[in-house]
Design an enzyme around this catalytic site. Structure first.
Site, PDB file in Angstrom:
ATOM      1  N   HIS A 304     -23.062  -7.714 -58.685  1.00 17.95           N
ATOM      2  CA  HIS A 304     -21.802  -6.817 -58.853  1.00 17.95           C
ATOM      3  C   HIS A 304     -22.367  -5.479 -59.499  1.00 17.95           C
ATOM      4  CE1 HIS A 304     -17.774  -5.630 -59.413  1.00 17.95           C
ATOM      5  NE2 HIS A 304     -17.857  -5.352 -60.589  1.00 17.95           N
ATOM      6  N   GLU A 334     -24.544  -4.337 -54.656  1.00 15.98           N
ATOM      7  CA  GLU A 334     -23.448  -3.427 -54.381  1.00 15.98           C
ATOM      8  C   GLU A 334     -23.814  -1.737 -54.547  1.00 15.98           C
ATOM      9  OE1 GLU A 334     -18.981  -3.024 -55.910  1.00 15.98           O
ATOM     10  OE2 GLU A 334     -20.474  -4.004 -57.314  1.00 15.98           O
ATOM     11  N   GLU A 383     -19.260  -0.012 -51.036  1.00 15.82           N
ATOM     12  CA  GLU A 383     -17.838   0.389 -51.568  1.00 15.82           C
ATOM     13  C   GLU A 383     -17.597   1.946 -51.463  1.00 15.82           C
ATOM     14  OE1 GLU A 383     -15.702  -1.503 -52.301  1.00 15.82           O
ATOM     15  OE2 GLU A 383     -16.975  -3.259 -52.220  1.00 15.82           O
TER      16      GLU A 383
END
Length: 755
Positions: A304, A334, A383
């Site tokens: 993460h 990520e 993201e």
């Protein structure tokens, strides 16, 4: 001189290092200072100091390093590339979370000598056997304590050295052993005599007792006696006869004992301290699982906020963080992307003070490091907070930099009924992001630019703000929410990991495709695991789910991943940059199967109609609980916690089980006063394990403190299914997950069925 060192000292590169060089130590574009570096006579310690800083100097050991990178292979060296050419630059990379050292030599020849010399020394340190390691350790301590460098040590100095080595021993006993070792009666010990003294001091009665139980003459184990030991104590059964001969060939130091097919106490102790004598089944360390099942059937090592080296409010975004995660076997990274001010997308933790790095640099780093420790696929979890223009640029960077490594079309042109396997996707990178439509549309090219309502609701996956709240949707001129714009070229690169909003297990069963993947915050995943465990396990047998830490964890702390693995979640994302229990569990689970980042889930989690529930494992038809009994016998050379000269540790051992709720348990031994050197407990800790295939066992050593919290000393975590029964050593790891040589625990383990 250490015999090992003299051999390598003849190497021309090592000679350059021993003569010393002036190298620039670089910390940033503006901080570049000259330091004098040289390799000390021990062939293991690198010493450096500023030309001007009086007496001050620093040292580090070759054993702390894991690699050397040549050229501009760090952000710092890249930033000064115009000033210093690549053939002068190199980076020393350290184990664990210790920062790297960027250096610039004065000539290409000198840089080459240091690069090759350090590589040879690292290789030598990594290939030492147990005996050489221990000798080296004793040698290092001797040199540390020999303040006047005369190669001798009187009793007062030896006593001081013992304190440094974490031994608080009876003075009479120490003096008695000292006198026995002082063969020349000179009142001081030379290195060889000190090694003899050390061996008497570390005479391990508990190993000798086990040896005596099986040795007919008390002097050696004949082949048949060793076979008996392997079959009865180590529970090796039929394979013990061939194995006994292999162990003698491999570990027995005495040539004459070898000739007679026998093992001495020395050989027996070396075997018990080796990898084969460790608690971890050697065959489970290697890649041994079936890698041809759908991706959804594996736990996947996942990170993460991969770009962060520290916390998520002020931490530094760094390419180094990606390299470190990938080196630890991470297979899902990520990338948080935002519009960059100069038209280039940047990666950082939005709305915070974390520094920014270029998206294209992240992708280049991924290309270079993705498959260094594992060939199996890497999932790039995107993201995306960029506008259409920079999204299009992101797509160009992905295609241009990754080339054929990036999966951009269905493997066989067919719409999949199940996800492809890690085996089929070897050497490939998959993009996980939102998509305008499903992969079936890639077949007939009927794509629209409209974002569906389902996509619109995928805010659950946005994880953008520090609180993981969905970003505020822009309003259009009627005051209604406008749809977020998605670039078609970026959308087209999403094939097997399409981010969608989770509408419940019922909806997923009837509508979801195998390539749909939803993200869940830790609190939502916990709630679903508790309320609908069996549904969650079934859901995860067909499609992937990603779990991420809750928004209040601004310090980048982690949640316990075990609760998510209990329901078969594959992508359980942790902050790899944060050491502690949670990363110990992650390292423990993924320490098996060749550390490739993929672990096959138990069979009852791969079945879409499974009845298994982590809340009630006893109701599952394959329920077969096991009893685990760990006799904690002794500890060896435990690390000092407090560096104050007079302090000695009071160690205790705690064994913790992590698994389904019924299996969560902790037991600990009493503490031993003032002995971190060779404490003996002889205490047995017992557990019942209800779901053995899911359980992890963590063994921790702590320094007992009655007034405050105990201090962490070392730990080792492994899957219950990887434990070897019998007399075993547990080689302890630091908070960072790196080895603490030669600290270990000696245990006797038995595993039996519950009758």
């Amino acid at each position: 001189m250490d015999p090992e060192v003299s051999r390598i000292q003849d190497d021309p590169d090592v000679k350059v290092m021993m003569a010393g060089s002036t190298l620039r130590k670089v910390k940033s574009r503006s901080w570049k200072k000259q330091r004098h570096f040289r390799l000390l006579e021990d062939g293991l310690t690198i010493w450096y100091k500023s030309r001007w800083a009086g007496r001050g100097h620093s040292t580090f050991s070759v054993t702390e390093m894991e690699a050397v990178r040549e050229g501009h292979h760090s952000e710092v060296l890249l930033s000064i590339a115009e000033e210093f050419p690549a053939d002068l630059c190199f980076t020393l990379v350290f184990h664990g979370r210790q920062g790297n050292l960027d250096l610039v030599a004065e000539s290409p020849e000198e840089a080459k000598a240091w690069i090759q010399g350090v590589r040879k020394l690292i290789h030598k340190a990594q290939t030492m056997d147990e005996k050489e390691r221990l000798d080296q350790w004793v040698w290092d301590w001797f040199k540390k304590a020999d303040k006047n460098k005369d190669g001798k040590m009187n009793f007062k100095e030896v006593r001081k050295l013992l304190k440094m080595m974490n031994v608080d021993m009876n003075e009479e006993h120490a003096l008695h052993l000292f006198t026995m070792a002082d063969k020349s009666e000179s009142g001081s010990l030379e290195i060889e005599q000190f090694v003899h003294f050390y061996k008497m001091l570390t005479q391990r009665d508990e190993v000798w007792k086990v040896f005596q139980d099986y040795s007919g003459d008390g002097d050696k184990l004949m082949l048949e006696e060793l076979e008996n030991f392997l079959s009865i104590e180590q529970q090796e059964g039929k394979q013990s006869s061939q194995h006994a001969q292999e162990l003698i060939d491999r570990y027995e130091p005495s040539e004459s004992a070898k000739k007679h097919g026998a093992m001495t106490l020395d050989g027996f102790q070396i075997y018990l301290c080796s990898q084969e004598g460790s608690i971890f089944k050697p065959e489970h360390r290697d890649l041994h699982q079936d890698m041809s099942q759908p991706l959804s059937h594996y736990f996947i090592s996942s990170s993460h906020n991969t770009y962060l080296l520290e916390d998520q409010l002020r931490g530094q975004s760094s390419l180094e963080a990606y390299i470190q995660a990938l080196k630890r076997g991470c297979r899902c990274v990520e990338v948080d992307c935002w519009d960059g001010s100069d038209g280039e997308p940047v990666v950082y933790h939005g709305h915070t003070l974390t520094s920014k790095i270029l998206f294209r640099d992240v992708i280049s780093t991924l290309k270079e490091y993705a498959f260094k420790v594992s060939d199996f696929p890497v999932i790039l979890s995107l993201e995306n907070h960029c506008g259409v223009e920079q999204q299009t640029l992101m797509a160009q960077h992905l295609c241009h930099i990754l080339g054929e490594t990036l999966v951009t079309t269905l493997l066989d042109g067919q719409v999949p009924q199940q996800l492809p396997s890690p085996q089929k996707l070897k050497g490939k990178i998959l993009l996980k992001a939102k998509k305008i439509s499903g992969p079936e549309d890639c077949v007939d090219e009927t794509l629209t630019d409209d974002v569906s309502d389902e996509e619109e609701m995928a805010n659950d996956d946005a994880e953008s703000l520090s609180t993981e709240d969905p970003p505020a949707e822009p309003l259009n001129h009627d005051g209604k929410k406008s749809k977020s714009k998605l670039s078609k070229v970026l959308s087209d690169l999403v094939v097997y990991c399409k981010s969608v909003h989770f509408h419940g297990f019922e909806h997923a069963r009837s509508h979801a495709k195998c390539y749909d993947i939803s993200s869940f915050s830790e609190s939502k995943a916990k709630r679903l695991a508790k309320d609908a465990g069996t549904d969650f396990v079934r859901y995860n047998s067909r499609q992937l789910s990603r779990i991420y830490p809750g928004g209040l964890r601004t310090d980048s702390s982690n949640y316990n991943p075990q609760e998510m693995w209990n329901v078969g979640c594959q992508i359980v994302a942790l902050n790899f940059q944060t050491a502690g229990l949670e990363m110990d569990l992650n390292d423990g689970l993924f320490g098996q199967n060749g550390c490739c980042g993929y672990v096959l889930k138990p069979s009852f989690m791969r079945d879409g109609n499974t009845q298994f529930s982590p809340e009630k494992p006893e109701e599952w038809q394959g329920y077969k609980p096991l009893r685990l009994s760990i006799q904690v016998i002794s500890g060896q050379q435990l690390p000092k916690v407090n560096q104050k000269e007079g302090s000695i540790v009071d160690p205790l051992v705690r064994v913790e089980i992590y698994g389904v709720p019924q299996d969560q348990a902790k037991e600990e031994t009493s503490h031993i006063n003032n002995n971190g050197f060779n404490p003996v407990w002889n205490e047995t800790l017992n557990f019942v394990i209800h779901a053995p295939e899911l359980a992890l066992v963590r063994i921790e050593v702590e320094d007992y403190d009655k007034a405050s919290r105990n201090d962490f000393m070392g730990q080792f975590t492994l899957p219950f299914t990887c434990i070897q029964a019998g007399y075993r050593h547990i080689h302890l790891l630091s908070k960072d997950g790196t080895a603490i040589q030669p600290s270990s625990l000696f245990v006797n383990i038995s595993i039996s069925e519950l009758t």
